[in-house]
Design a protein around this motif. Sequence first.
Motif, PDB file in Angstrom:
ATOM      1  N   GLY A 232      43.131  -9.997 -26.965  1.00  0.00           N
ATOM      2  CA  GLY A 232      43.971  -8.966 -26.520  1.00  0.00           C
ATOM      3  C   GLY A 232      43.398  -7.481 -26.461  1.00  0.00           C
ATOM      4  N   LYS A 233      43.167  -7.073 -27.767  1.00  0.00           N
ATOM      5  CA  LYS A 233      42.646  -5.994 -28.167  1.00  0.00           C
ATOM      6  C   LYS A 233      41.470  -5.375 -27.056  1.00  0.00           C
ATOM      7  N   ALA A 234      40.531  -6.482 -27.308  1.00  0.00           N
ATOM      8  CA  ALA A 234      39.251  -6.338 -26.537  1.00  0.00           C
ATOM      9  C   ALA A 234      39.332  -6.149 -25.022  1.00  0.00           C
ATOM     10  N   ILE A 235      40.486  -6.757 -24.531  1.00  0.00           N
ATOM     11  CA  ILE A 235      40.521  -6.618 -23.245  1.00  0.00           C
ATOM     12  C   ILE A 235      40.828  -5.365 -22.864  1.00  0.00           C
ATOM     13  N   LYS A 236      41.968  -4.759 -23.533  1.00  0.00           N
ATOM     14  CA  LYS A 236      42.110  -3.286 -23.141  1.00  0.00           C
ATOM     15  C   LYS A 236      40.924  -2.328 -23.362  1.00  0.00           C
ATOM     16  N   GLU A 237      40.258  -2.529 -24.231  1.00  0.00           N
ATOM     17  CA  GLU A 237      38.940  -1.638 -24.671  1.00  0.00           C
ATOM     18  C   GLU A 237      38.014  -1.901 -23.429  1.00  0.00           C
ATOM     19  N   ILE A 238      37.645  -2.979 -22.967  1.00  0.00           N
ATOM     20  CA  ILE A 238      37.023  -3.470 -22.046  1.00  0.00           C
ATOM     21  C   ILE A 238      37.319  -2.927 -20.567  1.00  0.00           C
ATOM     22  N   ASN A 239      38.533  -2.782 -20.325  1.00  0.00           N
ATOM     23  CA  ASN A 239      39.024  -2.328 -19.178  1.00  0.00           C
ATOM     24  C   ASN A 239      39.030  -0.912 -19.216  1.00  0.00           C
ATOM     25  N   GLN A 240      39.121   0.101 -20.378  1.00  0.00           N
ATOM     26  CA  GLN A 240      39.004   1.252 -20.630  1.00  0.00           C
ATOM     27  C   GLN A 240      37.465   1.742 -20.336  1.00  0.00           C
ATOM     28  N   LEU A 241      36.684   1.075 -20.707  1.00  0.00           N
ATOM     29  CA  LEU A 241      35.397   1.330 -20.880  1.00  0.00           C
ATOM     30  C   LEU A 241      34.640   1.055 -19.232  1.00  0.00           C
ATOM     31  N   GLU A 242      35.143  -0.025 -18.637  1.00  0.00           N
ATOM     32  CA  GLU A 242      34.975  -0.120 -17.244  1.00  0.00           C
ATOM     33  C   GLU A 242      35.301   0.969 -16.292  1.00  0.00           C
ATOM     34  N   LYS A 243      36.403   1.622 -16.572  1.00  0.00           N
ATOM     35  CA  LYS A 243      36.944   2.859 -15.780  1.00  0.00           C
ATOM     36  C   LYS A 243      36.016   3.650 -16.035  1.00  0.00           C
ATOM     37  N   GLU A 244      35.704   4.149 -17.484  1.00  0.00           N
ATOM     38  CA  GLU A 244      34.768   5.140 -17.888  1.00  0.00           C
ATOM     39  C   GLU A 244      33.471   5.110 -17.447  1.00  0.00           C
ATOM     40  N   VAL A 245      32.849   3.992 -17.255  1.00  0.00           N
ATOM     41  CA  VAL A 245      31.503   3.529 -16.682  1.00  0.00           C
ATOM     42  C   VAL A 245      31.533   3.792 -15.167  1.00  0.00           C
TER      43      VAL A 245
END
Length: 284
Positions: A232-245
């Motif tokens: 659950g925590k990783a999903i939030k980080e992945i979504n944030q990183l995808e937006k940044e990338v």
Amino acid sequence: MRLRTGEVKTEAIIFFIFIGLNLLSLDLIANGFWTTYNKAFATFSHVRREKLHDPSPLFLTVQNKLTGEFDSGYVIEAKEKEAQLYLPHASKEKKFLLTDNETYKVVDFKHTDVELKSQRIVFEEISLDSLNRLLDAVILELTVFSNLQFYHYKEGVKKVASNVSMELVTSPKITALEDGKEELKNKLQLIHEKLKEERNNEAESRLEFKSLKRELATLEGNFDGLSDYQKGKAIKEINQLEKEVEGFEVYQADTLKLKMDEQVVLEKLGIEGVFSGVVIQIFI
């Protein structure tokens, strides 16, 4: 008045008067009416009139009212209250002398058979050495211009210019700027520093982008091995990183204009100064 024949006494008196007048007129006869007249009224105004009356070389002698010293030279230009003299036999520093009625007294002036010569020389794109050889003379007028700035001296003060006009000078010196290309060298150094900065900024931007992508790939690669809480925590980080990338813009170094500026400066550094103009020399 009529004289009677045989009046010896009267005739003798008139004869001696005539002889006396002739003797008094000897200087007038020998030197000419205008010259004798002007010497009797020795002023700069009369010097001017004499030069206008006769264009042949006019030699003027003046005396300094303060020091009592005498100076002599050829009149180049005469005005009502002053005269500009050319002193051919004086030292290099005193070839020209401006005399005026406040400082000098006119002593004598006369026309001479000496021929004052002048030579007008036009020169185009000559080197600095050639220019200074040409200027090693007594000069009535001078105009110089160059593709680069240079040093010249005015009233003992060093001046910087790319063109200059002078009058009544002797062996004026034109020299190259010791730091003539320092400004260009400094500009080139700034361009190189800016190029380096631009390239470093681009490199750092690319490293940052790669770091984000690497971090995203690591999270996605380890996702299946995570606990439900960690997922659950990783999903939030992945979504944030995808937006940044997705929104990341890699910095593009602005090197094109800098490289063009660099080329222009390099070309200027390779340019040698050349000189063009006209000079009028005077000599006997």
